[in-house]
Write an enzyme that holds these catalytic residues in place. Structure first.
Site, mmCIF file in Angstrom:
data_model
loop_
_atom_site.group_PDB
_atom_site.id
_atom_site.type_symbol
_atom_site.label_atom_id
_atom_site.label_comp_id
_atom_site.label_asym_id
_atom_site.label_seq_id
_atom_site.Cartn_x
_atom_site.Cartn_y
_atom_site.Cartn_z
ATOM 1 N N SER A 1 0.846 -1.198 0.000
ATOM 2 C CA SER A 1 0.000 0.000 0.000
ATOM 3 C C SER A 1 0.881 1.247 0.000
ATOM 4 C CB SER A 1 -0.892 0.004 1.247
ATOM 5 O OG SER A 1 -0.097 0.199 2.407
ATOM 6 N N ASP B 1 -1.592 -1.728 -3.824
ATOM 7 C CA ASP B 1 -2.958 -1.584 -3.317
ATOM 8 C C ASP B 1 -3.446 -0.149 -3.565
ATOM 9 O OD1 ASP B 1 -5.246 -2.431 -2.049
ATOM 10 O OD2 ASP B 1 -4.365 -2.642 -0.056
ATOM 11 N N HIS B 2 -4.644 0.143 -3.071
ATOM 12 C CA HIS B 2 -5.286 1.449 -3.243
ATOM 13 C C HIS B 2 -4.335 2.606 -3.549
ATOM 14 C CE1 HIS B 2 -9.291 0.330 -1.705
ATOM 15 N NE2 HIS B 2 -8.594 -0.581 -1.070
ATOM 16 N N GLU C 1 -8.751 2.220 5.859
ATOM 17 C CA GLU C 1 -7.575 1.439 5.528
ATOM 18 C C GLU C 1 -6.439 2.396 5.278
ATOM 19 O OE1 GLU C 1 -7.216 -0.520 1.677
ATOM 20 O OE2 GLU C 1 -6.647 -2.340 2.718
ATOM 21 N N HIS D 1 -13.506 -2.092 5.142
ATOM 22 C CA HIS D 1 -12.095 -2.235 5.503
ATOM 23 C C HIS D 1 -11.925 -2.233 7.014
ATOM 24 C CE1 HIS D 1 -10.779 -0.534 1.424
ATOM 25 N NE2 HIS D 1 -10.284 -1.741 1.501
ATOM 26 N N HIS E 1 -12.398 -6.681 -1.447
ATOM 27 C CA HIS E 1 -11.696 -5.823 -0.472
ATOM 28 C C HIS E 1 -12.431 -5.885 0.844
ATOM 29 C CE1 HIS E 1 -8.951 -3.126 -2.924
ATOM 30 N NE2 HIS E 1 -9.516 -3.889 -3.838
ATOM 31 N N GLY F 1 -12.240 -7.876 3.432
ATOM 32 C CA GLY F 1 -12.807 -9.197 3.725
ATOM 33 C C GLY F 1 -12.455 -9.743 5.097
ATOM 34 N N ASN G 1 -8.261 -9.420 -0.818
ATOM 35 C CA ASN G 1 -7.268 -8.684 -0.041
ATOM 36 C C ASN G 1 -7.401 -9.033 1.432
ATOM 37 O OD1 ASN G 1 -6.866 -7.522 -2.514
ATOM 38 N ND2 ASN G 1 -7.236 -5.423 -1.839
ATOM 39 N N VAL G 2 -6.276 -9.339 2.043
ATOM 40 C CA VAL G 2 -6.283 -9.617 3.477
ATOM 41 C C VAL G 2 -5.167 -8.811 4.119
ATOM 42 C CG1 VAL G 2 -6.624 -11.432 5.172
ATOM 43 C CG2 VAL G 2 -6.674 -12.013 2.756
ATOM 44 N N THR H 1 -5.880 -6.648 7.573
ATOM 45 C CA THR H 1 -6.097 -6.510 9.022
ATOM 46 C C THR H 1 -5.816 -7.814 9.774
ATOM 47 O OG1 THR H 1 -7.783 -4.868 8.508
ATOM 48 C CG2 THR H 1 -7.780 -5.756 10.736
HETATM 49 ZN ZN LIG Z 1 -9.032 -2.305 -0.194
#
Ligand SMILES: [Zn+2]
Length: 344
Positions: free
Chosen positions: A53, A95-96, A169, A212, A249, A251, A271-272, A274
Site C-alpha cells: 500500500s 494496493d489502493h 484502511e 475495511h 476488499h 474481507g 485482499n487480506v 487486518t
Molecule cells: Zn481495499
C-alpha cells in the site's frame, strides 16, 4: 518460482475464475512480512499475490525517508530475489492508490517497470490498483482508461474500484455517503469503457457491503448476490469475454459462506490485511508477555539476549502470519492449486 510474468498472471486469474477459487492478496510492509506470505503460500501449495500500500511503501523506505514508491520498489526487489526459492508463483501488486497519489506512487513504479523493460529486464510489479471510487464514475473511468492504455504497453494489469468500500484502511476513511453496493448499471459502464480501451484482463473491486479494517462478525451486511447480478448483466450485454475478474476488499472477519458465495460469482483475488497484521503482532505480544523478564532489563538485571534479539520474536511473527496465510488459502480454496503442481 520467479515472480509471475504477464502470461502466467493471466493464466492464474483464468484458473481461479474457472475453478471458483481466489488468491490471497496479502499486504506487506517489510522483508519479514513478505517472507511470511511466501512461506504460508508454499506450505499451502497455493499461488498468491503480494501487495504494497502507499503507507506500507512509505514505511518500508524508512521512517526518515517516507518515500512510498521507493519503499515499494525495495520490497518488490526483495521478493524478486527470494521468490525463486519457493515452489509457488506470486504476482506483485500495489494496493489502493487514490487520484492525488498517482504521481508519487503508481506512476513512478510504472516508470520503473518501463525502464526495466527497455533494458530487457522483467517488470517490477505485475499489476497496480487505481482507486478512483471517490470520484464520479465518469471521472474515475477517464483516469482508469488512460492508465489501462499505458499499462498495456508494459504488460501491466490494472485493478480499479467502483462504489466504495466502507471503513478505514491505511489512514484513508471512506465517507458516509460512500456507495457500499455497486449496481449492475455501473459495472456495465465499466465494461463498456474498459473493453474499448484494451483486451488484457483487468481486476474490478465492486462493492457489496464490504468494510475495511476491524469489525465484529455480524455487523456487516454482505450481499455477494450483487456480484452475480453484475456478471449476469455484463455477459448478457457484451458476451462471455466481458465477464469480470472481481476483487474482494475489506474481507477480514467475513463469514465463510459469504466468502464462498463471492468466489462462486467470480472473485479471484481477496485482499487480506487486518487479519495478517493481527496474526503478526499477536505472536510478538505473546513472546513479550511470556518472556517479560528476558525481554526487559528488570530491577538491575540484564535480561536475556535470546529473548530480546528481534530475530527471535520476528521469526515467531513470520510463522504466525504464514499460518494465517495458510488459513486464507484454505478458505479461498486456492490451497493445493499451485501452477507448479500441474505443470509437467
Ligand atoms: Zn481495499
Amino acid at each position: 518460482m520467479p515472480v509471475a510474468d504477464y502470461t502466467t498472471y493471466c493464466h492464474m486469474l483464468d484458473r481461479a475464475r474457472a475453478g471458483k477459487f481466489a488468491y490471497p492478496a496479502v499486504n506487506v510492509t517489510s522483508m519479514t512480512t513478505a517472507n511470511a506470505v511466501l512461506k504460508g503460500l508454499s506450505e499451502s501449495r497455493s499461488d498468491g499475490i503480494i501487495q504494497v500500500s502507499t503507507g506500507g511503501g512509505a514505511f518500508a523506505s524508512g521512517t526518515a525517508v517516507k518515500d512510498m514508491a521507493l519503499g515499494a520498489i525495495s520490497i518488490a526487489e526483495h521478493v524478486h530475489r527470494v521468490a525463486a526459492r519457493y515452489p509457488i508463483h506470486v504476482a506483485l501488486h500495489t494496493d489502493h492508490c487514490q487520484p492525488d497519489k498517482l504521481k508519487t506512487f503508481v506512476l513512478p513504479l510504472v516508470e520503473e517497470t518501463e525502464r526495466r523493460r527497455a533494458a530487457g529486464l522483467p517488470n517490477l510489479f505485475s499489476s497496480h490498483m487505481f482507486d478512483g471510487s471517490s470520484l464520479p464514475l465518469r471521472e474515475n473511468l477517464d483516469i482508469a482508461v488512460g492508465l489501462r492504455e499505458r499499462f498495456a504497453k508494459s504488460e501491466l494489469l490494472l485493478e480499479i474500484e467502483v462504489g466504495a468500500v466502507g471503513g478505514e484502511e491505511d489512514g484513508v476513511r471512506a465517507t458516509g455517503a460512500a456507495k457500499l453496493y455497486t449496481t449492475p448499471e455501473d459495472t456495465l459502464e465499466v465494461a463498456r469503457r474498459m473493453n474499448a480501451a484494451g483486451n488484457a484482463p483487468y481486476l474490478l473491486a465492486a462493492t457489496f457491503g464490504n468494510v475495511h479494517g476491524v469489525y465484529k462478525p455480524g455487523s456487516v451486511k454482505l450481499k455477494p448476490s450483487i456480484l452475480k447480478d453484475c456478471q449476469d448483466a455484463v455477459v448478457k450485454a457484451a458476451g462471455e469475454s466481458a465477464r469480470f475478474y472481481f476483487v474482494f476488499h475489506g474481507g477480514s472477519g467475513s463469514e465463510l459462506h459469504d466468502i464462498h458465495e463471492a468466489l462462486d460469482y467470480g472473485v479471484v483475488k481477496m485482499n487480506v490485511d487486518t487479519d495478517m497484521q493481527y496474526a503478526f503482532t499477536r505472536a510478538i505480544a505473546d513472546h513479550c508477555f511470556k518472556k517479560y523478564d528476558g525481554v526487559m532489563r528488570v530491577d538491575g538485571e540484564v535480561g536475556d539476549k535470546k529473548a530480546y534479539d528481534p530475530r527471535t520474536y520476528l521469526a515467531a511473527a513470520e510463522q504466525s502470519m504464514a499460518d494465517r496465510v495458510k488459513r486464507a488459502a484454505a478458505e479461498l480454496r486456492s490451497a493445493g492449486t499451485a501452477l507448479a503442481l500441474v505443470k509437467t
